[in-house]
Design an enzyme around this catalytic site. Sequence first.
Site, short mmCIF file in Angstrom:
data_model
loop_
_atom_site.label_atom_id
_atom_site.label_comp_id
_atom_site.label_asym_id
_atom_site.label_seq_id
_atom_site.Cartn_x
_atom_site.Cartn_y
_atom_site.Cartn_z
N ASP A 114 92.33 51.73 26.33
CA ASP A 114 93.07 50.49 26.03
C ASP A 114 92.78 50.10 24.57
OD1 ASP A 114 93.96 50.46 28.62
OD2 ASP A 114 92.32 49.20 29.34
N LYS A 118 94.95 43.10 19.41
CA LYS A 118 94.76 41.82 18.71
C LYS A 118 93.35 41.76 18.12
CE LYS A 118 97.97 39.07 21.36
NZ LYS A 118 98.12 38.24 22.55
N ASP A 150 96.95 56.64 20.30
CA ASP A 150 98.20 56.48 19.56
C ASP A 150 98.09 55.24 18.67
OD1 ASP A 150 98.12 54.95 22.04
OD2 ASP A 150 100.01 54.12 21.30
C1 LIG Z 1 95.65 53.41 28.71
S1 LIG Z 1 94.94 54.07 30.16
C2 LIG Z 1 94.70 55.78 29.76
C3 LIG Z 1 94.49 56.63 30.97
C4 LIG Z 1 94.31 58.12 30.71
N1 LIG Z 1 93.14 58.41 29.92
C5 LIG Z 1 95.53 58.67 30.03
O1 LIG Z 1 95.44 58.99 28.83
O2 LIG Z 1 96.57 58.76 30.68
C6 LIG Z 1 93.29 53.43 30.05
C7 LIG Z 1 92.54 53.61 31.34
O3 LIG Z 1 91.19 53.21 31.13
C8 LIG Z 1 90.77 52.41 32.20
N2 LIG Z 1 89.71 51.56 31.66
C9 LIG Z 1 89.86 50.56 30.75
N3 LIG Z 1 88.67 50.05 30.41
C10 LIG Z 1 87.75 50.76 31.12
C11 LIG Z 1 86.35 50.71 31.21
N4 LIG Z 1 85.64 49.85 30.48
N5 LIG Z 1 85.72 51.57 32.05
C12 LIG Z 1 86.43 52.45 32.79
N6 LIG Z 1 87.77 52.55 32.75
C13 LIG Z 1 88.42 51.72 31.92
C14 LIG Z 1 92.00 51.68 32.67
O4 LIG Z 1 91.88 51.26 34.01
C15 LIG Z 1 93.05 52.75 32.48
O5 LIG Z 1 93.22 53.54 33.64
#
Ligand SMILES: C[S@@+](CC[C@H](N)C(=O)[O-])C[C@H]1O[C@@H](n2cnc3c(N)ncnc32)[C@H](O)[C@@H]1O
Length: 213
Positions: A114, A118, A150
Amino acid sequence: MVYTMKNSKEDSQIFNLNGEYARLDKFFEPPASTIIELDLGCGKGAFSTALARKYPETMVFSVDVMIGRLRKLVKRKNRENIANMFLLRGEASFFVTIMLPDSSVDRLHILFPDPWPKNKHRGNRLVSSEFLGQIHRVLKDGGVFHFATDDDSYYKSVTSIVGPSGIFREEPSAISDLSDIKTDFERRWLEEDRAVNHMSWVKLPKVFRDTAH
Ligand SMILES: C[S@@+](CC[C@H](N)C(=O)[O-])C[C@H]1O[C@@H](n2cnc3c(N)ncnc32)[C@H](O)[C@@H]1O
């Protein structure tokens, strides 16, 4: 950190990182020679799945906070009969910092995390200089940190943390075997013609300077 959730039949195949401060080596005792791949924030797991299929002799650990995504991944793992992928539900930095022993991982992948675009939310990003120290600790000698995004600002932030750290050497060839594997989000961004960046670094030994002189 305690998660509550309605039970689903997939849950017995998801390790819940529930704050009991258990180290991973209490659950898994892979022989030292086993290659360990770690996919932090695996989402629906296209990358983990492809990696586990490509290298059936490795152990792939896939971590995410979102139970719904992991349940889908359990279904996929069972459908495709993948025995070497292990799903863990919990927060990635907790998992790495508390549960992972030193020098236990061959490649650590953080792919399209993620971006928290911001300014006021940037502190929520997974990769920080503190977390980089933990990544270094858990990687085996010569282990690889693989990051993809990205988001231009996240890319610049990570390169500006890792580059000057002195504890990693940039090594694009360390992930060249993975160029045919796309994550779920990566496919989405590529379909939208967004540029994506993959970077990889190899762990260097830490050099302790004698500051007494
Ligand atoms: C934007 S998605 C990307 C998923 C995958 N890596 C992909 O490229 O398709 C980010 C993922 O990270 C997980 N996530 C976000 N913060 C996290 C954290 N602190 N610990 C574990 N998972 C996290 C979210 O639930 C989400 O499934």
